[in-house]
Each structure stands twice: as structure tokens, then as C-alpha cells.
Scaffold this motif. Structure first.
Motif, short mmCIF file in Angstrom:
data_model
loop_
_atom_site.label_atom_id
_atom_site.label_comp_id
_atom_site.label_asym_id
_atom_site.label_seq_id
_atom_site.Cartn_x
_atom_site.Cartn_y
_atom_site.Cartn_z
N GLY A 48 0.82 -1.21 0.00
CA GLY A 48 0.00 0.00 0.00
C GLY A 48 0.85 1.25 0.00
O GLY A 48 2.06 1.21 -0.27
N PHE A 49 0.23 2.37 0.31
CA PHE A 49 0.93 3.65 0.26
C PHE A 49 1.82 3.84 1.49
O PHE A 49 1.45 3.51 2.61
N GLU A 50 3.00 4.41 1.24
CA GLU A 50 3.91 4.81 2.30
C GLU A 50 4.06 6.33 2.26
O GLU A 50 4.02 6.93 1.18
N THR A 51 4.21 6.95 3.41
CA THR A 51 4.34 8.41 3.46
C THR A 51 5.69 8.81 4.02
O THR A 51 6.24 8.16 4.90
N HIS A 52 6.22 9.90 3.48
CA HIS A 52 7.51 10.45 3.92
C HIS A 52 7.41 11.96 3.89
O HIS A 52 6.70 12.53 3.06
N GLN A 53 8.12 12.62 4.76
CA GLN A 53 8.12 14.07 4.79
C GLN A 53 9.52 14.60 5.07
O GLN A 53 10.32 13.94 5.74
N THR A 54 9.81 15.78 4.56
CA THR A 54 11.09 16.41 4.86
C THR A 54 11.03 17.01 6.27
O THR A 54 9.93 17.28 6.78
N PRO A 55 12.17 17.24 6.89
CA PRO A 55 12.16 17.86 8.22
C PRO A 55 11.41 19.18 8.25
O PRO A 55 10.74 19.50 9.24
N ALA A 56 11.49 19.96 7.18
CA ALA A 56 10.85 21.27 7.13
C ALA A 56 9.32 21.16 7.12
O ALA A 56 8.62 22.11 7.47
N PHE A 57 8.79 19.99 6.73
CA PHE A 57 7.33 19.82 6.62
C PHE A 57 6.70 19.47 7.97
O PHE A 57 5.54 19.78 8.22
N SER A 58 7.45 18.83 8.82
CA SER A 58 6.89 18.23 10.03
C SER A 58 6.19 19.23 10.95
O SER A 58 5.19 18.89 11.60
N SER A 59 6.67 20.46 11.02
CA SER A 59 6.09 21.44 11.94
C SER A 59 4.69 21.89 11.52
O SER A 59 3.98 22.50 12.31
N TYR A 60 4.30 21.60 10.29
CA TYR A 60 2.99 22.03 9.81
C TYR A 60 1.90 20.98 10.01
O TYR A 60 0.72 21.27 9.85
N VAL A 61 2.28 19.77 10.34
CA VAL A 61 1.33 18.67 10.46
C VAL A 61 0.57 18.77 11.76
O VAL A 61 1.14 18.92 12.84
#
Length: 352
Positions: A337-350
Motif C-alpha cells: 500500500g501507500f507509504e508516506t515520507h516528509q522532509t524535516p521542514a514539513f513536520s512542523s505544519y502537520v
């Protein structure tokens, strides 16, 4: 960039911060209460929904609706490849493009930013790829019944490339040694969002959310101080699956754009072809990256980067985004299925 049948802009109230008792106790006029109003319509072959935070004032809302519609029509009139009389179509129709052609400020700004993104992504974003897009049946021409041959691709690829374009910032002009067909569909919608945002800023609107075909830009907060929350969509392999939320992010004074290969595609002889063309190969992308969402200060940049990252695939795009401190969120097809990944700069917006 497409231009579908226009729908007249309309204004509706979508939510309100009710504080009647507090206003009465404070001696304030109920007329000054701020609410969220939606102005919606059609442009670029898609729809737009603009939420503005304002006190109730029908005349002002109607004026804003007209101004938004005019702003978007001006962008479409400059950058559409579907309108034969657009500024961009007139430029593309020139058989000799070796002489300098002056451009409107808007068109020059978009092409200049496109060239910057092309340089940053080693050509993964390329606005001259339009003839190849058309060859695969994703442009204004009729859709092909079969994929192009290697010879057809080689012939078109030999005379396309963002490096052919030369810009003169002093006089806002462009020229190219080889005639180019420029397609701004990967950046112009984002610019349209920015154009509406600038218009609202000029009109003194201090809080808004501008959305055109899924590309978004926010300013300020909702009544009561709540930030704008936006959903990152879960990719769906079949249209019948409907739309589901994968992630929620909170934005203040920022833009968000998403690019994916799971909605705009066609099938021919049992083969599925994505609408996103890799400028390096001239063929539709075939990697496992299903969707990428990018945050930026302006939507034009977010739009172009999302397109470029979608072309590059997860590994290359994540490496570049991390190195450049770009907030990016990737949804990748995995074995289970789908896997998700984020850059360090994205994490603060989640937020969810």
C-alpha cells in the motif's frame, strides 16, 4: 493551462463566528462581526473557491467577486494554451522567435520563475515540453489513440529544452534560437492563486484562503484566531473510490500545491499513461511516487516545485527538498500500500 466554460462568480456564507451576546455586552454593532464568506466560480478548466473573512457587506463582497473574476480572466488571457488569442499562444505561434519579444509583466514573471525552478531541478521542470505533452495527447489537441513512436519523440525532443529560452529582465523580453511551444500548466494555476491573493491584499482583506483546482494560499486566520487547516488527499487508483484525507496541515500566510499521477491519465492498449511527462525521456513518469505536496511562501513556486518533484520521483526529490529546506510530503506506492515520507521542514505544519 486550460480554460473551461465560465461560471458566474457567486458569494455564499459558509461559516460564522457567532458572538452576538458578547457584542451586545460590549456595546459593539452586530454589523461589525466577521464571518467567512466564499466566492466561487470557474476558470482554467477547473473551479475556484475563495474564502474571505469580513463583516457582512453585500456590496463589498460583490465587488470582490467581480475583481477576482477579472483578475483570473487576465491571467487566463495571458497564459492559456487553449485560447488562440492569448498572449502565450501568440508567442508560441511565432515561427521566428530569435528576435526579442516583449512580454507583459505577469507572463514574464511566470516564465522567469519557471526558468529558476528548471535550473534548481536540473530540468525536471521544463515549460518547453509542451510539444511532447501534446504528442502524448494531454494538450489542446485531440487525444491520441496510440502512444507516439520513438522516432516521433526523438524529432520533437531534439528541438525542445528550457535552455533554449533567453530572458532580458531589463525590458521583460524573451527570445529563443529554436522556436518553442511554451506550456505553463505546471505553474500558471499557482500564479493565478497568487494574483488573487495580491488583489485581496490591495483591497484590504486581511484574512483569506484562495483555492484554485486544489492549489491554495492563505493569509491571516479565521474568526476567533483559528488557523487555516488543509487536507492532503489520499491517492485513489480508481475514481470510484472517492476522496479521502491522508494528512492535515495548518498554514498561516503560506501556499500549498500537490502534484500526483493518479487522476489525470489515460489508457491505451492496456497501458496506463500519466499526464506528467519527464523532460529527460519525453515519456510519462513511471516511478512509484503517487503524490507530492509542497509548501512555499507563494503558490507559483509551490506549484512548479510539486510538478518538478513529481517528475523526479521520491528519492531525487526528497534529497533536493531536504537540502534546500523545502517543506514537502511524499506518498509513495509500496509493496503493501501507500507509504508516506516528509522532509524535516514539513513536520512542523502537520496537525493530524
Amino acid at each position: 493551462m486550460t480554460s473551461g466554460k465560465m461560471k458566474p462568480a457567486r458569494v455564499v456564507i459558509i461559516s460564522a463566528f457567532w458572538a452576538l451576546v458578547m457584542a451586545a455586552l460590549a456595546g459593539c454593532s452586530f454589523q461589525d462581526e466577521e464571518k467567512i464568506w466564499e466566492i466561487s466560480g470557474g476558470i482554467f478548466g477547473t473551479t475556484y473557491h475563495i474564502n474571505v473573512v469580513l463583516p457582512e457587506d453585500e456590496a463589498r463582497l460583490q465587488t470582490l467577486a467581480q475583481g477576482i473574476e477579472q483578475t483570473l480572466n487576465e491571467v487566463d488571457g495571458a497564459m492559456s494554451t487553449w485560447k488562440k488569442d492569448s498572449e502565450l499562444s501568440r508567442l508560441n505561434s511565432k515561427k521566428d522567435q530569435s528576435q526579442w519579444t516583449e512580454l507583459s509583466p505577469a507572463l514574464f514573471e511566470v516564465i522567469q520563475r519557471a526558468q529558476e525552478i528548471s535550473a534548481m531541478t536540473d530540468g525536471a521542470f521544463d515549460v518547453t515540453i509542451g510539444p511532447v505533452v501534446n504528442l502524448w495527447g494531454f494538450g489542446p489537441q485531440a487525444r491520441r489513440e496510440q502512444s507516439p513512436s520513438e522516432a516521433e519523440l526523438a524529432e520533437v525532443m531534439a528541438v525542445t529544452g528550457w535552455e533554449y529560452l533567453e530572458l532580458d529582465e531589463q525590458v521583460r523580453a524573451i527570445r529563443s534560437t529554436e522556436p518553442q511551444y511554451i506550456d505553463l500548466s505546471g505553474i500558471a494555476k499557482g500564479y493565478g492563486v497568487d494574483a488573487v491573493a495580491r488583489y485581496l491584499d490591495q483591497e484590504g482583506v486581511e484574512a483569506y484562503l484562495v483555492e484554485i483546482g486544489g492549489e491554495v494560499r492563505t493569509r491571516g486566520k479565521k474568526p476567533g484566531g483559528e488557523v487555516w487547516r488543509l487536507a492532503v488527499e489520499e491517492p485513489a487508483e480508481e475514481a470510484s473510490q472517492g476522496r479521502q484525507v491522508n494528512k492535515i496541515v495548518a498554514l498561516v500566510d503560506q501556499a500549498m500545491a500537490t502534484s500526483g499521477d493518479y487522476r489525470n491519465y489515460y489508457e491505451s492498449q492496456g497501458q496506463r499513461y500519466s499526464h506528467t511527462i519527464d523532460p529527460d525521456t519525453g515519456k510519462p513518469i513511471s516511478h512509484k511516487l503517487a503524490s507530492v505536496t509542497v509548501l512555499a511562501d507563494d503558490c507559483m513556486t509551490a506549484d512548479a516545485l510539486a510538478t518538478a518533484f513529481n517528475v523526479m520521483g521520491y528519492e531525487r526529490a526528497a534529497s533536493l527538498a531536504t537540502r534546500e529546506n523545502i517543506p514537502a510530503y511524499f506518498i509513495v506506492r509500496g509493496d503493501n500500500g501507500f507509504e508516506t515520507h516528509q522532509t524535516p521542514a514539513f513536520s512542523s505544519y502537520v496537525v493530524q
